[in-house]
Design a protein around this motif. Sequence first.
Motif, short mmCIF file in Angstrom:
data_model
loop_
_atom_site.label_atom_id
_atom_site.label_comp_id
_atom_site.label_asym_id
_atom_site.label_seq_id
_atom_site.Cartn_x
_atom_site.Cartn_y
_atom_site.Cartn_z
N ARG A 302 45.47 21.11 39.71
CA ARG A 302 46.48 21.10 38.65
C ARG A 302 46.21 22.14 37.58
NH1 ARG A 302 47.51 15.23 36.42
NH2 ARG A 302 49.05 16.46 35.24
N HIS A 303 44.94 22.46 37.36
CA HIS A 303 44.64 23.34 36.24
C HIS A 303 43.92 24.61 36.68
CE1 HIS A 303 46.03 20.24 33.54
NE2 HIS A 303 45.21 19.36 34.09
N ARG A 304 42.61 24.54 36.85
CA ARG A 304 41.82 25.75 37.09
C ARG A 304 41.22 25.77 38.50
NH1 ARG A 304 42.65 29.43 32.85
NH2 ARG A 304 42.94 28.24 30.94
N LEU A 305 41.07 26.99 39.04
CA LEU A 305 40.41 27.20 40.33
C LEU A 305 39.29 28.22 40.10
CD1 LEU A 305 40.32 26.75 43.41
CD2 LEU A 305 41.91 28.67 43.64
N TYR A 306 38.07 27.86 40.50
CA TYR A 306 36.92 28.69 40.16
C TYR A 306 36.17 29.27 41.36
CZ TYR A 306 37.45 26.75 35.47
OH TYR A 306 37.94 26.40 34.24
N SER A 307 36.15 28.58 42.50
CA SER A 307 35.31 29.05 43.60
C SER A 307 36.05 28.93 44.93
CB SER A 307 34.01 28.24 43.68
OG SER A 307 33.23 28.41 42.52
N VAL A 308 35.74 29.88 45.83
CA VAL A 308 36.23 29.82 47.20
C VAL A 308 35.09 30.29 48.10
CG1 VAL A 308 37.22 32.15 47.05
CG2 VAL A 308 38.03 30.57 48.81
N ARG A 526 46.28 37.53 39.42
CA ARG A 526 46.32 36.94 38.08
C ARG A 526 45.02 36.17 37.84
NH1 ARG A 526 51.34 33.35 37.01
NH2 ARG A 526 50.34 33.35 34.94
N CYS A 527 44.22 36.72 36.93
CA CYS A 527 42.93 36.10 36.58
C CYS A 527 42.09 35.80 37.82
CB CYS A 527 43.13 34.83 35.76
SG CYS A 527 43.89 35.13 34.16
N PRO A 528 41.74 36.82 38.61
CA PRO A 528 40.88 36.57 39.78
C PRO A 528 39.51 36.07 39.34
CG PRO A 528 41.01 38.92 39.32
CD PRO A 528 41.99 38.26 38.39
N TRP A 529 39.04 35.02 39.98
CA TRP A 529 37.76 34.44 39.57
C TRP A 529 36.81 34.33 40.76
CZ3 TRP A 529 37.05 32.17 34.46
CH2 TRP A 529 35.77 31.67 34.25
N GLY A 530 37.14 33.46 41.75
CA GLY A 530 36.25 33.26 42.89
C GLY A 530 36.51 34.26 44.00
N LEU A 531 35.43 34.67 44.71
CA LEU A 531 35.54 35.64 45.79
C LEU A 531 34.68 35.21 46.98
CD1 LEU A 531 35.08 39.11 44.01
CD2 LEU A 531 37.24 37.96 44.54
N CYS A 532 35.15 35.55 48.19
CA CYS A 532 34.30 35.49 49.37
C CYS A 532 34.90 36.40 50.44
CB CYS A 532 34.16 34.06 49.90
SG CYS A 532 35.68 33.37 50.60
N ASP A 537 35.60 40.74 57.41
CA ASP A 537 35.76 41.51 56.17
C ASP A 537 37.14 41.32 55.54
OD1 ASP A 537 33.19 42.67 55.91
OD2 ASP A 537 33.67 44.08 57.51
N ASN A 538 37.73 40.15 55.72
CA ASN A 538 38.91 39.80 54.92
C ASN A 538 38.42 39.20 53.60
OD1 ASN A 538 41.17 40.32 56.83
ND2 ASN A 538 40.10 38.79 58.06
N LEU A 539 39.06 39.63 52.51
CA LEU A 539 38.67 39.16 51.18
C LEU A 539 39.54 37.97 50.76
CD1 LEU A 539 37.12 39.56 48.47
CD2 LEU A 539 38.97 41.13 47.80
N PHE A 540 38.89 36.90 50.29
CA PHE A 540 39.61 35.75 49.74
C PHE A 540 39.37 35.72 48.23
CE2 PHE A 540 39.18 34.76 54.15
CZ PHE A 540 40.27 33.96 54.47
N VAL A 541 40.46 35.66 47.46
CA VAL A 541 40.38 35.70 46.00
C VAL A 541 40.98 34.42 45.43
CG1 VAL A 541 41.00 36.95 43.90
CG2 VAL A 541 40.61 38.22 46.04
N ALA A 542 40.20 33.68 44.64
CA ALA A 542 40.70 32.48 43.96
C ALA A 542 41.22 32.87 42.58
CB ALA A 542 39.57 31.45 43.83
N GLU A 543 42.53 32.69 42.37
CA GLU A 543 43.12 32.98 41.07
C GLU A 543 42.95 31.76 40.17
OE1 GLU A 543 46.65 36.16 41.96
OE2 GLU A 543 47.15 34.03 42.10
N THR A 546 46.54 30.28 38.52
CA THR A 546 47.57 29.81 39.46
C THR A 546 47.05 28.80 40.44
OG1 THR A 546 47.15 31.53 41.12
CG2 THR A 546 48.66 32.09 39.32
N ALA A 547 45.70 28.67 40.53
CA ALA A 547 45.05 27.77 41.49
C ALA A 547 45.43 28.10 42.93
CB ALA A 547 45.35 26.31 41.17
N LYS A 548 45.66 29.40 43.19
CA LYS A 548 45.97 29.85 44.55
C LYS A 548 44.87 30.78 45.05
CE LYS A 548 51.00 29.47 44.07
NZ LYS A 548 52.28 30.19 44.13
#
Length: 555
Positions: A302-308, A526-532, A537-543, A546-548
């Motif tokens: 509902r609010h924040r997403l920090y890690s993936v 938008r506000c990229p935070w978590g990465l893996c 070598d596909n990049l996953f970005v946790a915004e 938006t929690a996406k």
Amino acid sequence: MHPRRSAQEVVLCDLCETVPLQSHCELCNINLCKACVGEHLSDTSKDHKVVPFLRRKATPNHPKCPDHADKHCEIYCEKCDIPVCSTCALFGKHKGHDVSNILEKLGAKTESLQKDLKELETRIYLRYEEMVSNVETEKTELETNYGKLTTDADEQGEVLHREITVIVNQRKSAIAEMKTKHLDALNKNTDEITQKMAELKQIMSDLKSILKSNDVSLTSTYKSRNSEFRTLPPKVRVTLPSLFPQKINKDQLNEMFGFLPPLSINTEHGDTMKSAEAVSSPPVKPLLDEPRVTATIDTGYRHRLYSVSCLSEDQVWTRGDNKTMKLLNLQSKLLTSIQTKLGNIPRDIAVTRDGDLVYTDSINKTVNLIKNKQIHTVITLQGWRPFNVCCTAANDLLVTMVSDDRKQCKVVRYSGSTQTQSIQFDDQGLPLYSSDPLTPKYISENRNLDICVADYVARAVVVVNQSGKLQFRYTGHPSNTKQSFRPADITTDSQSHILTADLDNHCIHILDQDGHFLRYIHCHLRCPWGLCVDIRDNLFVAECVTAKVKKIQYL
């Protein structure tokens, strides 16, 4: 003994058999005197190679022809890749095939054999020796390591025994105190009854005296007290306490004792050594001019997403601002969810090489492993709080942590539950990392085994080598950014690229392994935070806002 080959005689020419030899034809493998050399060279059908006898090469052992018993295979058939005799080459089954000088072919084969021998002697066999040595070392250390495990188990058993003894003594003390209070109450009750009995005896004695005396005055003034004593003294009732032992839960007892992961014995495919000519490097994957989003995952936070953290190419674990960690696929379908052990918000998550989930609990000061949906505490800290975590190529854990007094920060490597390395200061004794306990310090291991930390407060990416020696600090690139560099998460790929999320500038910085800026990834983040990064070598970005999670192809 052959008359011409006796050690007491001079070795003679193979043609005339009368004159001592002086030369040797390497093609025909015969010895010649000076006079016979000219006659031998007159045969122009072959490229003879006549050399002084003392400079001749080792005589090749030509095999006998299987079809012509009196012939040796002195010609090489290129088509069939075998030695043949002259009769087979001219008139037999090899007639019309391309043939070559067997000695020249032998020279090339010999050179190849020498190369193989050199590689076997100087590289391959040494690696096998090294492997045997490593196994022997591991066997030598086995007794010590398992002895330490046994000692740890004994010590943990003693700890539990001490705790149980303390509890037993506490219960005994409480029982003794209850007994004393019980006895005091009964003694007090006895004293009260005894006092009343003494009064009764006195009254009865007085009454007997009055009756004997026939004294009218005493009889007329007598006042009965029987009604006073008809109400018996209060009786103290004390309920005898009981001990209610709880049924021992073996699972909880096992968990209290400590988690011992099962022994994992895996036979890995042996590494294939590259030939001496090959260059040891991964396949080159150039950066795309225009990275593109290939999937978007709605995590449902509902609010924040920090890690993936990637479990596979199409499944990712995520961590938001509550106690629940979610596993989702590319279609945003929730596959499973797990809540933290004590209900605290996990500080970070990572996936081990075995596919198990790890999370840090900075409130409870623990690092926890989730295996088969069971949570096991593998690391418990004293005086330090764990923040971010990553799993290395060797399946170790690297954990960033801050001291309770908020004055120190360090990176610690763990093999299982054992600390094997601590990284805190540079060569001048200065802190490598800022110590703010409220901001992230995400961590990742590069392919070259460098340890990369995104220090949010210091606004820097700090990279040390495997030994903990500072390699460089990256503090951003001036081009195409409006705000100062603010790194959140960090990850690496198969090309040893370092990728870090720039929260304030809504982009990803790509660096080479030496810290040189290569380019940005924007993709309307938008506000990229978590990465893996997954194995392709596909990049996953946790915004964060938006929690996406966006899956991005950039190579």
